[in-house]
Write an enzyme that holds these catalytic residues in place. Structure first.
Site, PDB file in Angstrom:
ATOM      1  CG  HIS A  61      40.370  42.609  44.809  1.00 54.47           C
ATOM      2  ND1 HIS A  61      41.390  43.336  45.652  1.00 54.47           N
ATOM      3  CD2 HIS A  61      40.524  41.087  45.143  1.00 54.47           C
ATOM      4  CE1 HIS A  61      42.307  42.487  45.840  1.00 54.47           C
ATOM      5  NE2 HIS A  61      41.985  41.130  45.812  1.00 54.47           N
TER       6      HIS A  61
ATOM      7  NE  ARG B 292      45.843  34.088  44.760  1.00 53.92           N
ATOM      8  CZ  ARG B 292      45.714  32.665  44.811  1.00 53.92           C
ATOM      9  NH1 ARG B 292      46.855  31.865  44.453  1.00 53.92           N
ATOM     10  NH2 ARG B 292      44.863  32.327  45.594  1.00 53.92           N
ATOM     11  CB  THR B 293      45.024  40.040  48.085  1.00 55.42           C
ATOM     12  OG1 THR B 293      44.455  39.679  46.950  1.00 55.42           O
ATOM     13  CG2 THR B 293      44.942  41.494  48.523  1.00 55.42           C
TER      14      THR B 293
ATOM     15  CE  LYS C 186      39.789  39.080  73.785  1.00 58.40           C
ATOM     16  NZ  LYS C 186      41.056  39.739  74.426  1.00 58.40           N
TER      17      LYS C 186
HETATM   18  C1  NCD Z   1      39.935  37.122  44.446  1.00 60.85           C
HETATM   19  C2  NCD Z   1      39.216  37.616  45.779  1.00 60.85           C
HETATM   20  O1  NCD Z   1      39.422  37.674  46.881  1.00 60.85           O
HETATM   21  O2  NCD Z   1      38.236  38.672  45.370  1.00 60.85           O
HETATM   22  N1  NCD Z   1      41.032  36.784  45.205  1.00 60.85           N
HETATM   23  C3  NCD Z   1      42.073  37.415  45.148  1.00 60.85           C
HETATM   24  O3  NCD Z   1      42.271  38.431  45.713  1.00 60.85           O
HETATM   25  N2  NCD Z   1      43.319  37.254  44.117  1.00 60.85           N
HETATM   26  C4  NCD Z   1      39.288  36.292  43.946  1.00 60.85           C
HETATM   27  C5  NCD Z   1      38.385  35.282  44.410  1.00 60.85           C
HETATM   28  O4  NCD Z   1      38.236  35.032  45.631  1.00 60.85           O
HETATM   29  O5  NCD Z   1      37.744  34.352  43.652  1.00 60.85           O
END
Ligand code: NCD
Length: 298
Positions: free
Chosen positions: A130, A52-53, A81
């Site tokens: 995040h 998704r991200t 490397k």
């Molecule tokens: C999350 C992450 O990568 O922190 N995923 C996301 O970006 N939607 C949540 C997760 O990995 O559990």
């Protein structure tokens, strides 16, 4: 400007992003490409897995009329490397106008931001932060509940290693909300985060879902556990029997991917909003890219 953490974001910045995201929702829904960032290139450097991200940042860049390049499998890059992060960043500087980066090492995107004048967006660093996810989570709450103020927001699951909930705690602390925490004792929200925000917002632990207007479930972060048995013990599931205990007008969110935390039968319930949430990642990231790359709002 960079987007590394929600800890230091102002409410004015957050509100500006949410307002811009609203203005971009239609283009995102219609999959219409605008010209706001025409001629700009985004580098997407994903040293850790992402669906998704990564894709919603790429979609956001395309919707704004820009382009992207990057990698999602560091094993195919020179970091395999032994190339240092500093060298990678220096090289990417010559190819792109902004960097979105996910890394398993906490602080790696912050370090990248020190090394370059390009805007750097932290797309997840270990268990730390995040921030773009927290902004899209706020946008989702506003869209689906009408407002953020006045809501009781329950964060469930892996509150220790989950970076989305760490970022969300700080983002929510600018609003008039009650935060409830629900987790196994071994996966509690770090005290330092609770201490940082507890003067601004109420944070309590809970053992039931009955008061929540927003239930925010998270995945138990298997990749951060040293002991597989500890991981097994921490699993939980929101299923039909649990649904009966959640308010009829509540919404259920999850940053995804889910593993076992939400049973598939929950998807048909009108309170399940996690797929809408993943869509809202596009207009929110359009707003972030527009702001950081200096496009003019359309
Ligand atoms: C999350 C992450 O990568 O922190 N995923 C996301 O970006 N939607 C949540 C997760 O990995 O559990």
């Amino acid at each position: 400007m960079d987007l590394i953490t929600t800890r230091t974001l102002s409410k004015a910045f957050i509100e500006d992003i949410l307002k811009k995201a609203e203005s971009y929702e239609k283009a995102a829904r219609d999959k219409k490409n605008l010209t706001v960032l025409k001629g700009k290139t985004l580098a997407t450097l994903f040293f850790e897995p992402s669906t998704r991200t990564q894709m919603s940042f790429q979609a956001a860049m395309l919707r704004l009329g820009g382009t992207y390049l990057g990698f999602s499998n560091p094993k195919t890059t020179s970091s395999a490397k032994g190339e240092t992060l500093a060298d990678t960043i220096r090289v990417v500087e010559g190819y792109a106008d902004a960097i979105v980066m996910r890394h398993s090492v906490e602080g790696a995107p912050a370090r990248a931001a020190e090394l370059t004048d390009l805007p750097v967006i932290n797309a997840g660093d270990g268990s730390n932060q995040h921030p773009s996810q927290a902004l899209l989570d706020l946008f989702t709450i506003r869209k689906e509940k009408g407002k953020i103020d006045g809501q009781t927001i329950l964060l469930a699951g892996d509150l220790k290693y989950g970076r989305t909930v760490h970022s969300l705690m700080y983002a929510l602390s600018h609003y008039d909300v009650d935060i409830q925490l629900f987790s196994p004792p071994s996966l509690k929200m770090p005290e330092s985060i609770v201490n940082d925000i507890k003067d601004r917002v109420s944070v309590t632990e809970t053992s039931d879902f009955g008061d929540a207007d927003v239930v925010y479930a998270t995945r138990v972060q298997r990749e951060r556990f040293a002991d597989p048995e500890e991981y097994q013990k921490s699993l939980y599931t929101i299923d039909e029997s649990m649904l009966a205990k959640i308010k009829t007008d509540a919404i259920i969110l999850h940053p995804l991917p889910r593993v076992k935390e939400i049973a598939p039968e929950v998807d048909a319930d009108p309170r399940a909003k996690y797929f809408e949430q993943s869509f809202y990642g596009v207009p929110t990231r359009m707003a972030i890219l527009d702001t950081l790359l200096g496009g003019s709002s359309e």
